[in-house]
Design an enzyme around this catalytic site. Structure first.
Site, PDB file in Angstrom:
ATOM      1  N   GLN A  45       0.798  -1.223   0.000  1.00 48.03           N
ATOM      2  CA  GLN A  45       0.000   0.000   0.000  1.00 48.03           C
ATOM      3  C   GLN A  45       0.833   1.275   0.000  1.00 48.03           C
ATOM      4  O   GLN A  45       0.426   2.285  -0.550  1.00 48.03           O
ATOM      5  CB  GLN A  45      -0.927  -0.008   1.229  1.00 48.03           C
ATOM      6  N   TYR A 104       2.864 -11.450   4.865  1.00 48.23           N
ATOM      7  CA  TYR A 104       2.524 -10.065   4.544  1.00 48.23           C
ATOM      8  C   TYR A 104       3.177  -9.676   3.216  1.00 48.23           C
ATOM      9  O   TYR A 104       4.402  -9.638   3.099  1.00 48.23           O
ATOM     10  CB  TYR A 104       2.977  -9.111   5.646  1.00 48.23           C
ATOM     11  N   GLN A 160      -0.760 -13.806  19.878  1.00 46.76           N
ATOM     12  CA  GLN A 160      -1.149 -12.562  19.195  1.00 46.76           C
ATOM     13  C   GLN A 160      -2.568 -12.703  18.657  1.00 46.76           C
ATOM     14  O   GLN A 160      -2.781 -13.223  17.562  1.00 46.76           O
ATOM     15  CB  GLN A 160      -0.183 -12.224  18.063  1.00 46.76           C
ATOM     16  N   ARG A 186      -9.093   0.350   3.165  1.00 48.37           N
ATOM     17  CA  ARG A 186      -8.712  -1.029   3.481  1.00 48.37           C
ATOM     18  C   ARG A 186      -9.882  -1.987   3.312  1.00 48.37           C
ATOM     19  O   ARG A 186      -9.762  -3.021   2.661  1.00 48.37           O
ATOM     20  CB  ARG A 186      -8.153  -1.117   4.903  1.00 48.37           C
ATOM     21  N   GLY A 222      -1.116  -0.057  13.189  1.00 46.77           N
ATOM     22  CA  GLY A 222      -0.832  -0.025  11.766  1.00 46.77           C
ATOM     23  C   GLY A 222      -1.151   1.363  11.248  1.00 46.77           C
ATOM     24  O   GLY A 222      -2.142   1.967  11.670  1.00 46.77           O
TER      25      GLY A 222
END
Length: 324
Positions: free
Chosen positions: A27, A54, A181, A231, A290
């Site tokens: 992005q 990712y 996580q 997003r 983020g």
């Protein structure tokens, strides 16, 4: 910056950390990534989160290049990777999962992409039904003993699966999981607050949470729909809408609009308020942020001030919005 221990370990992470999911390698441009990492570091963030999946590994490569370019001292920051999905666009059977082979190969690949000699934190990104938990625990233990990983953990595992890994490690005198996580925000609370409750004291599990803003829902920007290019509005991200909204989307959107009005009445950014709410949980070691712009990151960092500025009555009002 506030620093918290990672569960019962001696490692201290910044209570707010910075992750590369969605943004790095896809992005934003490299110079934007550099500016974001620099701003995070300058404001006390010492934990940078990543994963093999990712951007099919490109996120880790960009993060590694940026950290090296900024000459951050290796003993001053922590970096993570995660293993399960693979980094190839169409991974083969040995290029994904939690087998000893892929856990080992993925670790070596992440070390190269991130340009480090060891990973501070290494997560099993999802449980693998095709691999015995004992095989994964043994593979992680080997990496720890080799000095390639300092702490290993899980991501989005059930409490039962985490406990099984803990029990296997203890029974065989191996290094067990230190952290988990999970997703954690005002819309998704049960796993962190209820399911994992028995894991915090013993074995002393640490929690590094992701998606404090529910992929942007808690910022208020989606209250009137999902704009193209955002997003949740991008092609192929319908799965993420389903994940963060749940089964009853319209009811959730009503709650989100009510929450945005409350934040406005309090004179606060809904995003900053939502992040501060996550920090109130003492079992949370670090909340992973983020951002695609430095201004966005700096605004989110203001959550540290709200943590002590707001009284219990305000937090009760916030929780009441999502009570049903």
């Amino acid at each position: 910056m506030l620093y918290r221990r990672l569960g019962s370990s001696g490692l201290k992470l910044s209570a707010l950390s910075f992750g590369a999911w969605v943004t790095f390698g896809e992005q934003i441009a490299r110079d934007q990534a550099r500016n974001l990492v620099a701003a995070a570091w300058d404001n006390g963030i010492n934990f940078f989160d990543n994963a093999e999946a990712y951007a099919n590994g490109r996120a880790e490569q960009v993060m590694g290049d940026v950290i090296a370019d900024l000459r951050l001292p290796r003993d001053g920051f922590c970096v993570s990777s995660k293993v399960f999905f693979g980094s190839a666009a169409d991974p083969g059977p040995t290029q994904r999962g939690l087998s000893r082979k892929h856990v080992t190969d993925a670790c070596h690949a992440a070390l190269k992409r991130l340009r480090v000699d060891y990973l501070d934190l290494y997560y099993c990104h999802r449980p693998d039904p095709d691999t015995p938990i004992g095989e994964t625990v043994r593979a992680m233990d080997t990496l720890v003993r080799q000095g390639k990983v300092l702490y290993w953990g899980t991501s989005e595992w059930s409490a039962l699966q985490v406990q099984e890994a803990v029990d296997f490690a203890q029974h065989h005198n191996l290094h067990g999981p230190t952290m988990e996580q999970p997703q954690y925000n005002l819309l998704h609370r049960d796993r962190v607050e209820r399911e994992y409750a028995a894991l915090y004291a013993d074995p002393g599990l640490g929690i590094t949470t992701f998606s404090p803003l529910a992929s942007g829902l808690l910022t208020g920007k989606y209250n009137d729909g999902f704009p193209a290019g955002s997003r949740l509005g991008r092609d192929g991200m319908e799965w993420l809408q389903d994940l963060v909204l749940g089964a009853d989307g319209p009811a959730r959107m009503t709650q989100l609009r009510r929450y945005a009005r409350l934040a406005a009445d309090l004179g606060q950014s809904p995003a900053t308020l939502a992040i501060a709410w996550c920090l109130r949980n003492p079992n949370v070691s670090s909340v992973i942020l983020g951002a695609s712009r430095v201004e966005q990151l700096l605004q989110n960092l203001q959550a540290l001030e709200l943590l002590t500025a707001m009284d219990d009555d305000v937090w009760a009002q916030v929780e009441a919005v999502f009570a049903d």
